[in-house]
Design a protein around this motif. Structure first.
Motif, mmCIF file in Angstrom:
data_model
loop_
_atom_site.group_PDB
_atom_site.id
_atom_site.type_symbol
_atom_site.label_atom_id
_atom_site.label_comp_id
_atom_site.label_asym_id
_atom_site.label_seq_id
_atom_site.Cartn_x
_atom_site.Cartn_y
_atom_site.Cartn_z
ATOM 1 N N PHE A 103 33.660 22.853 -42.768
ATOM 2 C CA PHE A 103 33.672 21.992 -41.590
ATOM 3 C C PHE A 103 33.797 20.640 -41.893
ATOM 4 N N ASP A 104 34.222 19.941 -41.001
ATOM 5 C CA ASP A 104 34.779 18.493 -41.342
ATOM 6 C C ASP A 104 33.448 17.704 -41.078
ATOM 7 N N ALA A 105 32.746 17.720 -41.899
ATOM 8 C CA ALA A 105 31.284 17.227 -42.104
ATOM 9 C C ALA A 105 30.778 17.094 -43.629
ATOM 10 N N THR A 106 29.509 16.672 -43.692
ATOM 11 C CA THR A 106 28.867 16.635 -45.127
ATOM 12 C C THR A 106 28.609 17.968 -45.741
ATOM 13 N N LEU A 107 28.245 17.927 -46.803
ATOM 14 C CA LEU A 107 27.698 19.146 -47.447
ATOM 15 C C LEU A 107 26.683 19.727 -46.747
ATOM 16 N N ILE A 108 25.445 18.889 -46.503
ATOM 17 C CA ILE A 108 24.104 19.436 -45.938
ATOM 18 C C ILE A 108 24.407 19.659 -44.448
ATOM 19 N N ASP A 109 25.463 19.107 -43.780
ATOM 20 C CA ASP A 109 25.766 19.553 -42.423
ATOM 21 C C ASP A 109 26.254 21.129 -42.621
ATOM 22 N N ASN A 110 27.030 21.086 -43.321
ATOM 23 C CA ASN A 110 27.907 22.583 -43.606
ATOM 24 C C ASN A 110 26.672 23.648 -43.548
#
Length: 241
Positions: free
Chosen positions: A91-98
């Motif tokens: 996802f177009d986001a940070t690792l932790i947000d994934n």
């Protein structure tokens, strides 16, 4: 909760070309299966059918006929099945947000628990990049992130399609650790791979797609290179025969 997947009369064809016809198969609980076969025989297609991502030409899964309608509107049939592609989507986001997305999507009570997400990243060696955007990751790091994301979803069945294709030995061991943990919790895994490694060594059953059928060889773990032919020939049975 762990689930079983049971398929009957499962087939996939393209025009007149038949990839496979499988009278029956079953996965779970606590199965560890190594799925083999030459390129083009339908390994990835079979995994996608079992994950509800592709519609078979015919067949039933858990007594439900799988048409495109059923696949799209009865996702609960596959809600505890996770498919991990060899080139995973991030996802177009940070690792932790994934990781948090997987926590939330799984509906677990601990959704959005940062410490659990950090622990998942730590287990695959990506903890220091937790707040970085996924665009900084190499192909192998994306694969490790995808495995961590699958792990926190706590699936009953994890389908791994060439999970070690772009990984070094250390990265493979990270994925092995998470796969072992899922197996210990009663989950099942199915792995496709063109090379034997720590992941395939977890498997105690081998499935082979050949001649448009699915063949099973039990007790893969005890078959060594020297006696592979004689032992596998003795127990190489076509599913449904």
């Amino acid at each position: 909760m762990t689930i079983q997947l049971r398929a009957q009369d499962l087939s996939k064809r393209y025009d007149k070309r038949v990839l496979f016809y499988i009278p029956h198969l079953q996965i779970g609980p606590s199965d560890a299966i190594y799925l083999k076969g030459q390129n083009g025989v339908g390994k990835t297609t079979l995994l996608k059918i079992l994950a509800g991502l592709t519609t078979p030409s015919s067949g039933m899964i858990n007594d439900t006929e799988i048409s495109t309608f059923q696949r799209l509107f009865k996702r609960k049939l596959f809600r505890d099945v996770v498919y991990l592609h060899q080139s995973p989507y991030t996802f177009d986001a940070t690792l932790i947000d994934n990781i948090r997305y997987a926590q939330s999507a799984s509906g677990k009570q601990r959704a959005h628990n940062r410490s659990q997400a950090i622990n998942a990243l730590r287990l695959v060696g990506l903890e220091s990049l937790a707040d970085e955007h996924c665009s900084v990751l190499s192909g192998g790091e994306k694969q490790r992130l995808a495995m961590a994301r699958a792990w926190v979803a706590n699936p009953s069945i994890l389908l791994l399609d060439e999970p070690s294709a772009s990984l070094d030995t250390e990265s493979i061991q990270c994925i092995v650790t998470l796969a072992k943990d899922l197996l210990e919790r009663g989950a099942s895994i199915v792995i496709t791979s063109h090379q034997q490694n720590g992941l395939t060594e977890l498997c105690d059953t081998q499935w082979t797609i050949e001649n448009q059928g699915l063949y099973v060889t039990p007790h893969l773990r005890v078959i060594d290179e020297a006696s592979n032919h004689s032992k596998s020939t003795h127990s190489h049975n076509k599913l449904g025969s």
